[in-house]
Scaffold this active site. Structure first.
Site, PDB file in Angstrom:
ATOM      1  N   LYS A   1       8.514  24.987  89.459  1.00 25.55           N
ATOM      2  CA  LYS A   1       8.470  26.385  89.983  1.00 25.55           C
ATOM      3  C   LYS A   1       8.923  26.970  91.263  1.00 25.55           C
ATOM      4  CE  LYS A   1       3.830  24.984  88.761  1.00 25.55           C
ATOM      5  NZ  LYS A   1       3.080  25.734  88.142  1.00 25.55           N
TER       6      LYS A   1
ATOM      7  N   VAL B   1      -5.465  21.246  95.224  1.00 22.96           N
ATOM      8  CA  VAL B   1      -7.346  21.346  94.581  1.00 22.96           C
ATOM      9  C   VAL B   1      -7.519  20.638  93.717  1.00 22.96           C
ATOM     10  CG1 VAL B   1      -8.306  22.950  93.499  1.00 22.96           C
ATOM     11  CG2 VAL B   1      -6.108  23.863  94.304  1.00 22.96           C
TER      12      VAL B   1
ATOM     13  N   TYR C   1       8.436  19.294  88.221  1.00 21.84           N
ATOM     14  CA  TYR C   1       7.596  19.755  88.006  1.00 21.84           C
ATOM     15  C   TYR C   1       8.795  21.092  89.444  1.00 21.84           C
ATOM     16  CZ  TYR C   1       3.560  21.664  89.401  1.00 21.84           C
ATOM     17  OH  TYR C   1       2.385  22.200  89.970  1.00 21.84           O
TER      18      TYR C   1
ATOM     19  N   ARG D   1      -5.278  27.368  75.021  1.00 20.94           N
ATOM     20  CA  ARG D   1      -4.453  26.822  73.431  1.00 20.94           C
ATOM     21  C   ARG D   1      -5.558  26.133  72.540  1.00 20.94           C
ATOM     22  NH1 ARG D   1      -0.968  21.823  75.418  1.00 20.94           N
ATOM     23  NH2 ARG D   1      -2.187  20.981  77.060  1.00 20.94           N
TER      24      ARG D   1
HETATM   25  P1  NAP Z   1      -4.609  21.447  84.932  1.00 20.37           P
HETATM   26  O1  NAP Z   1      -6.604  21.256  85.446  1.00 20.37           O
HETATM   27  O2  NAP Z   1      -4.295  20.379  84.603  1.00 20.37           O
HETATM   28  O3  NAP Z   1      -5.436  22.798  84.132  1.00 20.37           O
HETATM   29  C1  NAP Z   1      -3.770  23.007  83.612  1.00 20.37           C
HETATM   30  C2  NAP Z   1      -4.176  24.064  82.253  1.00 20.37           C
HETATM   31  O4  NAP Z   1      -3.262  24.605  82.111  1.00 20.37           O
HETATM   32  C3  NAP Z   1      -5.350  23.146  80.749  1.00 20.37           C
HETATM   33  O5  NAP Z   1      -6.110  24.676  81.241  1.00 20.37           O
HETATM   34  C4  NAP Z   1      -4.439  23.068  80.328  1.00 20.37           C
HETATM   35  O6  NAP Z   1      -4.902  23.919  78.586  1.00 20.37           O
HETATM   36  C5  NAP Z   1      -3.510  24.346  80.317  1.00 20.37           C
HETATM   37  N1  NAP Z   1      -2.353  24.410  79.529  1.00 20.37           N
HETATM   38  C6  NAP Z   1      -1.564  23.646  79.823  1.00 20.37           C
HETATM   39  N2  NAP Z   1      -0.479  23.494  79.223  1.00 20.37           N
HETATM   40  C7  NAP Z   1      -0.653  24.695  77.953  1.00 20.37           C
HETATM   41  C8  NAP Z   1      -0.057  25.108  76.984  1.00 20.37           C
HETATM   42  N3  NAP Z   1       0.743  25.539  76.381  1.00 20.37           N
HETATM   43  N4  NAP Z   1      -0.898  26.822  76.413  1.00 20.37           N
HETATM   44  C9  NAP Z   1      -2.033  26.992  77.279  1.00 20.37           C
HETATM   45  N5  NAP Z   1      -2.550  26.432  78.018  1.00 20.37           N
HETATM   46  C10 NAP Z   1      -2.381  25.296  78.198  1.00 20.37           C
HETATM   47  O7  NAP Z   1      -4.387  21.828  86.426  1.00 20.37           O
HETATM   48  P2  NAP Z   1      -4.610  23.160  87.628  1.00 20.37           P
HETATM   49  O8  NAP Z   1      -5.109  21.866  88.678  1.00 20.37           O
HETATM   50  O9  NAP Z   1      -5.933  23.683  86.705  1.00 20.37           O
HETATM   51  O10 NAP Z   1      -3.380  24.510  87.755  1.00 20.37           O
HETATM   52  C11 NAP Z   1      -3.370  25.322  87.245  1.00 20.37           C
HETATM   53  C12 NAP Z   1      -2.391  25.951  87.593  1.00 20.37           C
HETATM   54  O11 NAP Z   1      -1.781  25.487  89.010  1.00 20.37           O
HETATM   55  C13 NAP Z   1      -0.826  24.738  87.321  1.00 20.37           C
HETATM   56  O12 NAP Z   1      -0.141  25.795  87.214  1.00 20.37           O
HETATM   57  C14 NAP Z   1      -0.670  24.279  88.057  1.00 20.37           C
HETATM   58  O13 NAP Z   1       0.713  23.849  88.416  1.00 20.37           O
HETATM   59  C15 NAP Z   1      -0.682  24.821  89.670  1.00 20.37           C
HETATM   60  N6  NAP Z   1      -0.857  24.114  90.777  1.00 20.37           N
HETATM   61  C16 NAP Z   1      -2.174  23.216  91.376  1.00 20.37           C
HETATM   62  C17 NAP Z   1      -2.449  22.455  91.986  1.00 20.37           C
HETATM   63  C18 NAP Z   1      -3.654  21.656  92.179  1.00 20.37           C
HETATM   64  O14 NAP Z   1      -3.193  20.612  93.421  1.00 20.37           O
HETATM   65  N7  NAP Z   1      -4.195  21.407  91.622  1.00 20.37           N
HETATM   66  C19 NAP Z   1      -1.403  22.949  93.560  1.00 20.37           C
HETATM   67  C20 NAP Z   1       0.140  23.765  93.372  1.00 20.37           C
HETATM   68  C21 NAP Z   1      -0.278  24.840  91.973  1.00 20.37           C
HETATM   69  P3  NAP Z   1      -5.254  21.529  78.180  1.00 20.37           P
HETATM   70  O15 NAP Z   1      -7.135  21.562  78.622  1.00 20.37           O
HETATM   71  O16 NAP Z   1      -5.438  22.538  76.920  1.00 20.37           O
HETATM   72  O17 NAP Z   1      -4.613  20.941  78.361  1.00 20.37           O
END
Ligand code: NAP
Length: 244
Positions: free
Chosen positions: A171, A200, A167, A36
Site C-alpha cells: 500500500k 471494514v 501488505y 475475475r
Molecule cells: P475483500 O472482501 O477480500 O474483497 C477483495 C476483492 O478483490 C474481491 O472481490 C476479490 O475477488 C478481488 N480480487 C482479488 N484479487 C483479484 C484479482 N486478481 N482480480 C480481480 N479481483 C480480485 O476485501 P475488501 O475488504 O472489500 O477490500 C477492498 C480493498 O480495500 C482492498 O484493496 C483492500 O486492501 C482495501 N482495504 C480494506 C480494508 C478493510 O478493513 N476491509 C482496510 C483498508 C483497505 P474474489 O472474490 O474473486 O477473490
C-alpha cells in the site's frame, strides 16, 4: 454517446468494491462491476440490477494481462471513454506475519495484485480516462501503508511488530504511484487519489472491524465523484487527509 458517467470498479463481486458499485450507480453512474470469476461477478451484477441500478458485469482478473486488454477493448468500443476508475481489487496474504518471517512468495503475490497489476491496468486505461472531461482515479490504499503512522509509537497503528508487512509495503508503494501519477497529470482535468476505507467488516477486514460495508465504501465514492476543484495526489479517509 451516453451522457452518464462511466465507471469501472475492480474486485467488485463482494466487499467494499461491490458496495462502491452500488453507491456510484445509485448516484446515476453507469458502473462496470469488475470481477475475475464470471459466476460470482454475474450474480453480483444481477443483484444490483434487481435494485434498479445501471450495472454491468465485466470479466477482469487484474493479474491477467489478456484480461486487462480485453476489458480495455470492451470499454473503448462500448463507451469510448472511462470517467472513473476505482482500483479496488486487493489481497492481504500475510496476516500476523512479522517482518522477519514473511516469505518471498507472500511478498511477490501481494505486490502482484496490489501494485503491479494496478499500475499496469491504470496505464492501459489511462487513454480512455483522458477522453473523459473530468477523469477520476481512486486507488484503494490503507492507513497501514502510512510510513508516518507506522513509525509513530503513539499513533493508532504505531509499534505493531507482528502485522501485515508485505501488505503494508504494497500500500505504501501504491501511495507513491498515486503521488507520481497525480503529479504527471496535474495540468489535466484528471484527479488521482488514494483512499483509506477504514477498518471494514469484509472478508478481508473480518467481523471484528468497526465499520459496516456501507460506510467503508463512502471514501471511494466521494473521491470518484470529486468536483473539479477537489484535491489530487492525496490520501483520504472520509474527507480527512491520512499522512503518507
Ligand atoms: P475483500 O472482501 O477480500 O474483497 C477483495 C476483492 O478483490 C474481491 O472481490 C476479490 O475477488 C478481488 N480480487 C482479488 N484479487 C483479484 C484479482 N486478481 N482480480 C480481480 N479481483 C480480485 O476485501 P475488501 O475488504 O472489500 O477490500 C477492498 C480493498 O480495500 C482492498 O484493496 C483492500 O486492501 C482495501 N482495504 C480494506 C480494508 C478493510 O478493513 N476491509 C482496510 C483498508 C483497505 P474474489 O472474490 O474473486 O477473490
Amino acid at each position: 454517446m451516453s451522457t452518464k458517467k462511466i465507471a469501472l470498479v475492480t474486485g467488485a463481486n463482494k466487499g467494499i468494491g461491490f458496495e462502491t458499485v452500488r453507491q456510484l450507480a445509485a448516484k446515476g453512474v453507469t458502473v462496470l462491476l469488475g470481477a475475475r470469476d464470471e459466476k460470482r461477478g454475474t450474480e453480483a451484477a444481477e443483484q444490483l440490477k434487481k435494485e434498479g441500478l445501471d450495472v454491468q458485469f465485466l470479466q477482469l482478473d487484474v493479474n491477467n494481462e489478456a484480461s486487462q486488454d480485453s476489458a480495455a477493448k470492451f470499454i473503448a468500443e462500448k463507451f469510448g471513454r472511462l470517467d472513473i476508475l476505482v482500483n479496488n481489487a486487493g489481497v492481504a496474504l500475510d496476516s500476523q506475519v512479522s517482518a522477519s518471517q514473511g516469505t518471498l512468495e507472500q511478498w511477490r503475490s501481494t505486490f502482484e495484485t496490489n501494485v503491479f497489476s494496478l499500475v499496469s491496468l491504470t496505464q492501459k486505461l489511462l487513454p480512455l480516462v483522458r477522453k473523459s472531461g473530468a477523469g477520476r482515479i481512486v486507488n484503494l490504499s490503507s492507513i497501514l501503508g502510512s510510513l508516518t503512522l507506522n513509525s509513530d509509537p503513539n499513533s493508532p497503528i504505531g509499534g505493531w511488530a507482528s502485522v501485515t508487512t508485505a501488505y503494508d509495503a504494497s500500500k505504501a508503494a501504491l501511495n507513491m504511484f498515486t503521488i507520481h501519477l497525480a503529479n504527471e497529470l496535474k495540468s489535466s482535468s484528471i484527479k488521482v487519489n488514494a483512499a483509506h476505507p477504514g477498518w471494514v467488516k469484509t472478508e478481508m477486514g473480518g467481523q471484528e472491524a468497526p465499520l459496516e460495508i456501507e460506510d467503508g465504501a463512502k471514501t471511494s465514492v466521494e473521491l470518484a465523484l470529486l468536483a473539479n476543484d477537489g484535491p489530487t495526489g492525496g490520501h483520504f479517509h472520509m474527507g480527512q487527509p491520512i499522512p503518507w
